[in-house]
Enzyme design. Structure first.
Site, short mmCIF file in Angstrom:
data_model
loop_
_atom_site.label_atom_id
_atom_site.label_comp_id
_atom_site.label_asym_id
_atom_site.label_seq_id
_atom_site.Cartn_x
_atom_site.Cartn_y
_atom_site.Cartn_z
N TYR A 46 3.64 4.82 -8.78
CA TYR A 46 2.61 5.09 -7.77
C TYR A 46 3.24 5.23 -6.39
O TYR A 46 2.96 6.17 -5.64
CB TYR A 46 1.57 3.97 -7.79
CG TYR A 46 0.52 4.04 -6.71
CD1 TYR A 46 -0.60 4.84 -6.87
CD2 TYR A 46 0.63 3.28 -5.54
CE1 TYR A 46 -1.57 4.91 -5.89
CE2 TYR A 46 -0.33 3.33 -4.57
CZ TYR A 46 -1.45 4.15 -4.74
OH TYR A 46 -2.40 4.21 -3.76
N SER A 100 -0.69 6.46 0.89
CA SER A 100 -0.89 5.01 0.77
C SER A 100 0.13 4.32 1.66
O SER A 100 1.20 4.87 1.94
CB SER A 100 -0.68 4.57 -0.68
OG SER A 100 -0.59 3.15 -0.78
#
Length: 255
Positions: free
Chosen positions: A161, A148
């Site tokens: 995350y 990401s």
């Protein structure tokens, strides 16, 4: 057929970017092992591909369960005989916010922090741990980690995350170093805002839509666009690339 004769393992293959990659890889001639925790959606994906005349098999799996991963990869190896591509795509994010809190380190319960890392980071390590020996014995291959942009720029509000995705970037580099001489290439995609079920819970207003489209191209990406990048890394077209960390974010990180 860019993946003719190759066997690919895709985690999180039942929906979103994993499903798009499964369609794309099989279009290009790969046989695909579909790994996902969702039995209903995974079985539906297998039927879709098999009905289209492609080679695919679904295995229901929680990638955070190391023994289950070992058993599943052994079954995949037995069925297909060799493993050439691994797309470590599975993970949880904003769509799981009702179950696991996506917030700062100060406000994330410890149990939630651990579970997010177990799935997003430990899960990828579990699958890689058991695919690598088979891949090396097969003469080499390609591992693609799906991370990401949270891993490469400061993005507040989802610290566990972010930590898990940053770990995937670091592992990409060290695995590229460790296994390059074994003819295993390891590369990493860092998507920005991609219009998947994972993002659905985060887009509830026009303001949310504008926020996630705030990049140089003025729109969110599609799962198919990420699948095309994964296909490139999986194919021999990227044969001289390893250790690459590639943002796929419509230019967001260039601003």
């Amino acid at each position: 057929m860019r993946l003719h004769g190759k066997v690919a393992v895709i985690t999180g293959a039942a929906s979103g970017q994993g499903a798009a990659a499964a369609r794309r890889f099989t279009e290009e001639g790969a046989s695909v092992a579909l790994l996902d925790w969702d039995g209903e959606q995974g079985a539906a994906m297998e039927r879709e591909l098999v009905d289209a005349g492609r080679t695919a098999a679904f295995y229901q799996l929680d990638i955070s369960d190391e023994q289950a991963v070992a058993d599943t990869i052994a079954a995949v190896h037995q069925r297909f005989g060799h493993l050439d591509v691994l797309f470590n795509n599975a993970g949880i994010g904003y769509s799981s916010n009702d179950t696991y809190t996506m917030t700062s380190v100060l406000n994330t319960p410890v149990a939630h922090w651990r579970k997010i890392l177990e799935i997003n980071l430990d899960g990828a390590a579990n699958v890689t741990r058991h695919v690598l020996p088979v891949m090396i014995a097969s003469g080499g291959g390609s591992i693609i980690n799906n991370s990401s942009i949270n891993a490469i720029v400061g993005m507040p509000g989802a610290d566990a995350y972010t930590a898990s995705k940053g770990g995937l970037v670091a592992l990409t580099r060290v695995w590229a170093v460790d296994y390059g001489r074994k003819n295993v290439r390891v590369n990493c995609i860092c998507p920005g805002s991609i219009r998947t079920p994972m993002m659905a819970d985060a887009i509830k207003t026009p303001e949310d839509e504008a926020h996630f489209s705030n990049n140089l191209l003025g729109r969110m990406g599609t799962p198919e666009e990420i699948a095309d990048i994964a296909l490139f890394f999986a194919s021999d077209e990227s044969s001289y690339l390893t250790g690459v960390i590639l943002p796929a974010d419509g230019g967001w990180t260039a601003q």
